[in-house]
Design an enzyme around this catalytic site. Structure first.
Site, PDB file in Angstrom:
ATOM      1  N   ALA A 179      -9.132  -2.303 -27.841  1.00 39.25           N
ATOM      2  CA  ALA A 179      -7.701  -2.456 -27.592  1.00 39.25           C
ATOM      3  C   ALA A 179      -7.274  -3.764 -28.233  1.00 39.25           C
ATOM      4  CB  ALA A 179      -7.455  -2.506 -26.093  1.00 39.25           C
ATOM      5  N   GLY A 212     -12.100  -0.218 -26.446  1.00 36.69           N
ATOM      6  CA  GLY A 212     -11.259   0.971 -26.663  1.00 36.69           C
ATOM      7  C   GLY A 212     -11.679   1.783 -27.876  1.00 36.69           C
ATOM      8  N   GLU A 263     -14.500   3.840 -26.703  1.00 35.54           N
ATOM      9  CA  GLU A 263     -13.888   4.845 -25.813  1.00 35.54           C
ATOM     10  C   GLU A 263     -13.204   5.945 -26.628  1.00 35.54           C
ATOM     11  OE1 GLU A 263     -11.934   1.505 -23.680  1.00 35.54           O
ATOM     12  OE2 GLU A 263     -12.537   2.585 -21.886  1.00 35.54           O
ATOM     13  N   GLU A 302     -15.934  -5.404 -22.574  1.00 37.81           N
ATOM     14  CA  GLU A 302     -14.807  -5.858 -21.747  1.00 37.81           C
ATOM     15  C   GLU A 302     -15.183  -6.979 -20.784  1.00 37.81           C
ATOM     16  OE1 GLU A 302     -15.427  -2.720 -22.519  1.00 37.81           O
ATOM     17  OE2 GLU A 302     -13.554  -1.710 -23.037  1.00 37.81           O
TER      18      GLU A 302
END
Ligand code: CAA
Length: 259
Positions: free
Chosen positions: A66, A111, A114, A134
């Site tokens: 992200a 992300g 993911e 993270e």
């Protein structure tokens, strides 16, 4: 709607979505999400889309996570909303009617990892690296990683990766079953295309229902075996299955119509 952050190429019904922010290692910002969301929403029932490849621009990264810069100033409510939006988009990918392959050409972190896991199949280049870093930021994954990593590689190794933030390389990802192929760097999209061209010749409804059956296994609200006999009935009642059987008997290639 597409935008400058996701380039789209089309070849024989296969769409390649190239996440295009190489200067930020293709980090997922809101504009990337907008483009991904609109592509999958617009093509939800479009059987002309035979398959999708997702990859990253440049040679260094698939997606490095992200966009951390967008986290500054986010409060708990804003964070949950962003996470929910990401999850919803990734569910759309996971449930897409045609196969979606992540062609992982470098870092797939947070992300980015993911996103690969929401795809149906993962193909990695030799220098690809996967991780859920993270905890380094004092965070947990937000786009389904805490759940899909366990589904793909099991609780023990997933927990270790989530807690240590350690990256794994492509060979380790292959050994763990996170990816199904490791190819020479630069050949990820070609390999993904080969797989999708093969699947494109199969019955489209059967492909769609097969994807849903695999997903049903992990959906606690569904009985996968019940779903299987229902979907077997659905597919055997389709025009395509008649065509498939006839083509077999007549020793010719089936001409499927997604009906
Ligand atoms: N968000 C925003 N920008 C990022 C980024 C990210 N996730 N990852 C890299 N970038 C930017 C860097 O800020 C840098 O930009 P500037 O040149 O403007 O400073 C540029 O991309 C190149 O990165 P580096 O200089 O850091 O490259 P490197 O080769 O030294 O390191 C790396 C590569 C190890 C991948 C490192 O960039 C890194 O650790 N990135 C962050 C990875 C990460 O923590 N991802 C998880 C994000 S959180 C998340 O995804 C939560 C979720 O589940 C929803």
């Amino acid at each position: 709607m597409t935008n400058e952050f996701v380039k789209i190429e089309k070849d024989r019904g296969i769409y390649t979505l190239i996440i295009n922010r190489p200067e930020a290692l293709n980090a997922l910002n809101r504009s990337v999400f907008d483009a991904l969301e609109s592509f999958f929403k617009e093509n939800l029932d479009n059987f002309d889309v035979k398959g999708v490849i997702i990859t990253g621009a440049g040679e260094k990264a698939f997606v490095a996570g992200a966009d951390i810069k967008e986290f500054l100033g986010l409060d708990a409510k804003g964070g949950s909303e962003l996470s929910k939006r990401g999850q919803d988009i990734f569910f759309m990918i996971e449930n897409f009617h045609a196969p979606v392959i992540a062609a992982v050409n470098g870092f797939a972190l947070g992300g980015g990892c993911e996103l690969t896991m929401a795809c149906h199949i993962r193909v990695a280049g030799q220098h690809a690296k996967f991780g859920q870093p993270e905890v380094n930021l004092g965070l947990v994954p937000g786009y389904g990683g805490s759940q899909r990593l366990i589904q793909l590689i099991g609780k023990g190794k997933a927990t270790e990766m989530l807690l240590t933030a350690d990256m794994i390389n492509a060979e380790e990802a292959l050994r763990l079953g996170l990816v199904t192929h490791v190819v020479e760097s630069g050949q990820e999209v070609t390999k993904a295309m080969d797989i999708l061209i093969k699947i494109a010749s199969k019955g489209p409804l059967a492909v769609k229902q097969s994807i849903q059956l695999v997903n049903a296994y992990f959906d606690k609200t569904q009985d996968g075996f019940k779903r299987e006999y229902e979907d077997f009935g659905l597919t055997i009642g389709s025009e395509d299955s008649k065509e498939g059987a006839l083509a077999f008997v007549e020793k010719r290639k089936a001409n499927f119509k997604a009906k």
